[in-house]
Design an enzyme around this catalytic site. Sequence first.
Site, PDB file in Angstrom:
ATOM      1  N   ASN A   1       1.068  -1.097  -0.086  1.00 17.08           N
ATOM      2  CA  ASN A   1       0.092  -0.076   0.202  1.00 17.08           C
ATOM      3  C   ASN A   1       0.799   1.265   0.028  1.00 17.08           C
ATOM      4  OD1 ASN A   1      -1.913   1.895   0.386  1.00 17.08           O
ATOM      5  ND2 ASN A   1      -2.774   1.190   2.381  1.00 17.08           N
TER       6      ASN A   1
ATOM      7  N   ARG B   1      -2.200  -1.932  -3.564  1.00 18.37           N
ATOM      8  CA  ARG B   1      -3.480  -1.460  -3.601  1.00 18.37           C
ATOM      9  C   ARG B   1      -3.549   0.078  -4.341  1.00 18.37           C
ATOM     10  NH1 ARG B   1      -5.188   2.683   1.075  1.00 18.37           N
ATOM     11  NH2 ARG B   1      -7.321   2.590   0.731  1.00 18.37           N
TER      12      ARG B   1
ATOM     13  N   HIS C   1     -13.063   1.776   0.756  1.00 19.86           N
ATOM     14  CA  HIS C   1     -12.837   0.610   1.557  1.00 19.86           C
ATOM     15  C   HIS C   1     -13.383  -0.554   1.082  1.00 19.86           C
ATOM     16  CE1 HIS C   1     -13.240   3.949   4.957  1.00 19.86           C
ATOM     17  NE2 HIS C   1     -11.693   3.845   4.575  1.00 19.86           N
TER      18      HIS C   1
ATOM     19  N   ARG D   1     -13.388  14.175   8.856  1.00 17.69           N
ATOM     20  CA  ARG D   1     -14.319  14.416   7.883  1.00 17.69           C
ATOM     21  C   ARG D   1     -15.456  14.655   8.110  1.00 17.69           C
ATOM     22  NH1 ARG D   1     -12.168   9.526   4.570  1.00 17.69           N
ATOM     23  NH2 ARG D   1      -9.964  10.287   4.050  1.00 17.69           N
TER      24      ARG D   1
ATOM     25  N   GLU E   1      -7.096  -6.185   5.030  1.00 21.03           N
ATOM     26  CA  GLU E   1      -6.956  -5.753   3.504  1.00 21.03           C
ATOM     27  C   GLU E   1      -5.816  -6.129   2.658  1.00 21.03           C
ATOM     28  OE1 GLU E   1      -8.573  -1.456   3.336  1.00 21.03           O
ATOM     29  OE2 GLU E   1      -8.019  -1.575   5.223  1.00 21.03           O
TER      30      GLU E   1
END
Length: 398
Positions: free
Chosen positions: A7, A88, A177, A238, A381
Amino acid sequence: MKILSVNAGSSSLKFQLLEMPQEEVITSGLIERIGFADSIFTIKVNGDKTRDVKAIKNHSQAVSIVLDALIDLKIVNSYDEISGVGHRVVHGGEKFNDSVLINKQILNEIERLKDLAPLHNPANLTGIRAFHEILPNVSHAAVFDTAFHQTMTKEAYLYPVPYTWYEKYGIRKYGFHGTSHKYVSERAIELLGKGVKGTKIITVHIGNGGSITAIKDGKSIDTSMGFTPLAGIMMGTRSGDIDPSILPFVMEKENWTINDAIKALNKDSGLKGISQKSSDMRDIVKGVEQKDEKCLRTLHLFAKKVCDYIGSYYILLGGCDAIVFTAGIGENSEPARKAIVDRLGSLGIILDEEANKVMGEEKLISTKDSKIKVYVIPTNEEVVIARDTLRLINQCTE
Ligand code: ADP
């Protein structure tokens, strides 16, 4: 077979080497602050962590350092032992509904998609190029965060704005996601044990970023993030969904540019904005224990925003077999899970308070009498990336 799961961010490189198909982690690590004089390289082997601080100029150098460490630490004898590298990639647009093996044409497509993810895709590409340079004969796969959500129908992904925006600019909901929602929903389907057909699952990925997905028959049918990861539930910094007319109003009052306003929604909102203290749920929970008003209002607003989506997805799915909590908050925060589940009584959900004390482990946290099962399932992940890379390599050699 050894597969490296990667990643790459703009200044970081996270990796995990896995023995596949056993899914055993051989080593994992992270390089942070690439491009700085004090870059940090951390690698974990057999539970022992080694940390080194030195200048790492760019991603190519970071990749060399990682691969050299694998040899120096005798994790591999030569690079030939690495059969594949899975990368990723944040945005796959409408082009990619599954992971793919990377070739020149795929690289160009990812490059083209940087319009949709200007911060993330270029960083992901830098990582791919750096690994490809040193391991040119190895299969490289791209695993997209958006791909799992490509099963959404127009009804779920279109915004009620002029249709030409979609046609001209690809303005639609993409969702993110995806690897995490896929991993935990597949595991929940295994745990439910009645096959994939007919299953109705709501996955609640709440970390620093957060999103909720409605999954029917193992496929994503709606998700809370949108055109960008700014949409949906309230997150660490956020805002999630707000009335867009707030922007011009505040911009005029504060004499802000659009960039100032978007920055405020991305960096200064969410838990941080409402608590005026911290973006980290651990701090909010600490405040709640001390009956701090700001932290109380933050936890309850957060829980409400999550439940708004759970309620709406319950209706969309026409019921629900399981709700799955995952990611930093979902896996670890007993009070945050309780604040959410306490609002879901009308769905016949009953929390097992003892089981809900779990941290970072798979567990059923609803009682036997609960109408919907509630699970904590740690996300992984890296494993999804390695699984997809292995599947693509096997398909290629079949
Ligand atoms: P990211 O979205 O950056 O991948 P993570 O999934 O790692 O984030 O989640 C990080 C967040 O998880 C932290 O900001 C914190 O709010 C939350 N978190 C981690 N551990 C705990 C804990 N024990 N209690 C409450 N919140 C936690």
